[in-house]
Design an enzyme around this catalytic site. Sequence first.
Site, PDB file in Angstrom:
ATOM      1  N   LYS A 114    -125.782  21.280   3.741  1.00 54.51           N
ATOM      2  CA  LYS A 114    -126.508  20.772   2.572  1.00 54.51           C
ATOM      3  C   LYS A 114    -127.886  21.388   2.420  1.00 54.51           C
ATOM      4  CE  LYS A 114    -125.194  15.954   2.548  1.00 54.51           C
ATOM      5  NZ  LYS A 114    -125.515  14.717   3.223  1.00 54.51           N
ATOM      6  N   LYS A 134    -132.614  20.514  13.802  1.00 55.85           N
ATOM      7  CA  LYS A 134    -133.526  20.188  12.701  1.00 55.85           C
ATOM      8  C   LYS A 134    -134.990  20.392  13.063  1.00 55.85           C
ATOM      9  CE  LYS A 134    -130.849  16.817  10.048  1.00 55.85           C
ATOM     10  NZ  LYS A 134    -130.698  15.402   9.727  1.00 55.85           N
ATOM     11  N   LYS A 169    -121.961  26.249  10.240  1.00 58.16           N
ATOM     12  CA  LYS A 169    -121.290  25.310   9.324  1.00 58.16           C
ATOM     13  C   LYS A 169    -121.898  25.360   7.921  1.00 58.16           C
ATOM     14  CE  LYS A 169    -124.210  21.352  10.078  1.00 58.16           C
ATOM     15  NZ  LYS A 169    -124.485  19.986  10.291  1.00 58.16           N
TER      16      LYS A 169
END
Length: 330
Positions: free
Chosen positions: A199, A113, A196
């Site tokens: 979102k 992140k 993956k």
Amino acid sequence: MRKPVSFSGIQPSGVLHIGNYLGAITQWVESQNKHQNIFCVVDLHAITVPQNPKILKEKIYEIAAIYLAAGIDPKESIIFVQSQVPAHSELAWILNTISKMGELSRMTQFKDKTNKIKKESIPAGLFTYPTLMAADILLYNANLVPVGEDQKQHVELTRVLAQRFNHRFGKTFVVPEPVIRTSGARIMGLDNPEDKMSKSAASPANYIALTDKPEVIRKKIMRAVTDSGTKIKFDKKRKGLYNLLTIYKLFSGKTEAQIEKRFKGKGYSDFKKELADLIIKKLAPVQKKITHYMKNKKLLDRILADGAKRAEKIANPTLKEVKQKIGLIV
Ligand code: TYM
């Protein structure tokens, strides 16, 4: 005998997709009778990255609506919003005092992140995110934490913190176990099966949102990245196809052998058409219920207030014990 306590949560940020649904929510629903389940909408985690306040509020309701629509019964399980139980923030602070910079820096999700943010601009909340997650779990003395593969490291850190606290201050916390399903723990992106499904993906082609309309689902599946092979087989090396077959397997409940037999002699296009139809059919009743709950916020408020009350009954005594053990006046 007391049922094992199971705790899990989802952030009300970005778009909830079939990865979250298959990797986490469906296994929660399946275990409803076996465990005492506690499901949290982790809004304080969501604000570790900037959120639009109006959208955030809707998203908090939406996650609660999704839990209910997916089949979680609020009479059997506790459904609540993290910020409505202040004990989470308090315990997170206390756990921060026994967490180490080194272990928090090693979290892969933190690295992912923040790899595009200058070091001096990284929000402190993103760094201490895992201690809040540990607080979520430890407050309820959860035995089990059913999550997707990407959360395993956070649950392992939770175990380390629980053991460290118990060692320093005497047995207080249950040391939890992650529960990760063998198939579906890591649903991959449709546009890039190397990574993956996420979102916060840059392109909506990455995921199928739980709220996507049938024509959107069909388009995304038909365009999903696959290789140039022809045979429909569960082969981990053919990542795109393997991912689509896994999604088929989880939605259909069929075995790998049954699926391979069904598509013997058929091509990718036939398989994708059937997969799209299956997803559309399986999501339709869930989508209908999500809309129903989202139109009925008063009902959601009632369910969440009841959930917070029941959650506090478990969380507050744990926090009190923690405060006593570390020498605070309670
Ligand atoms: P979150 O909100 O990112 O994701 C919610 C759940 O969905 C799983 N998941 C996936 N499973 C399979 N394939 C994927 N592509 C995929 N993407 C996401 C996640 O593993 C998760 O189970 N930190 C957590 C929320 C949290 C939590 C907790 C979880 C906060 N406190 C306490 C358990 C216990 C998170 O960000 O999940």
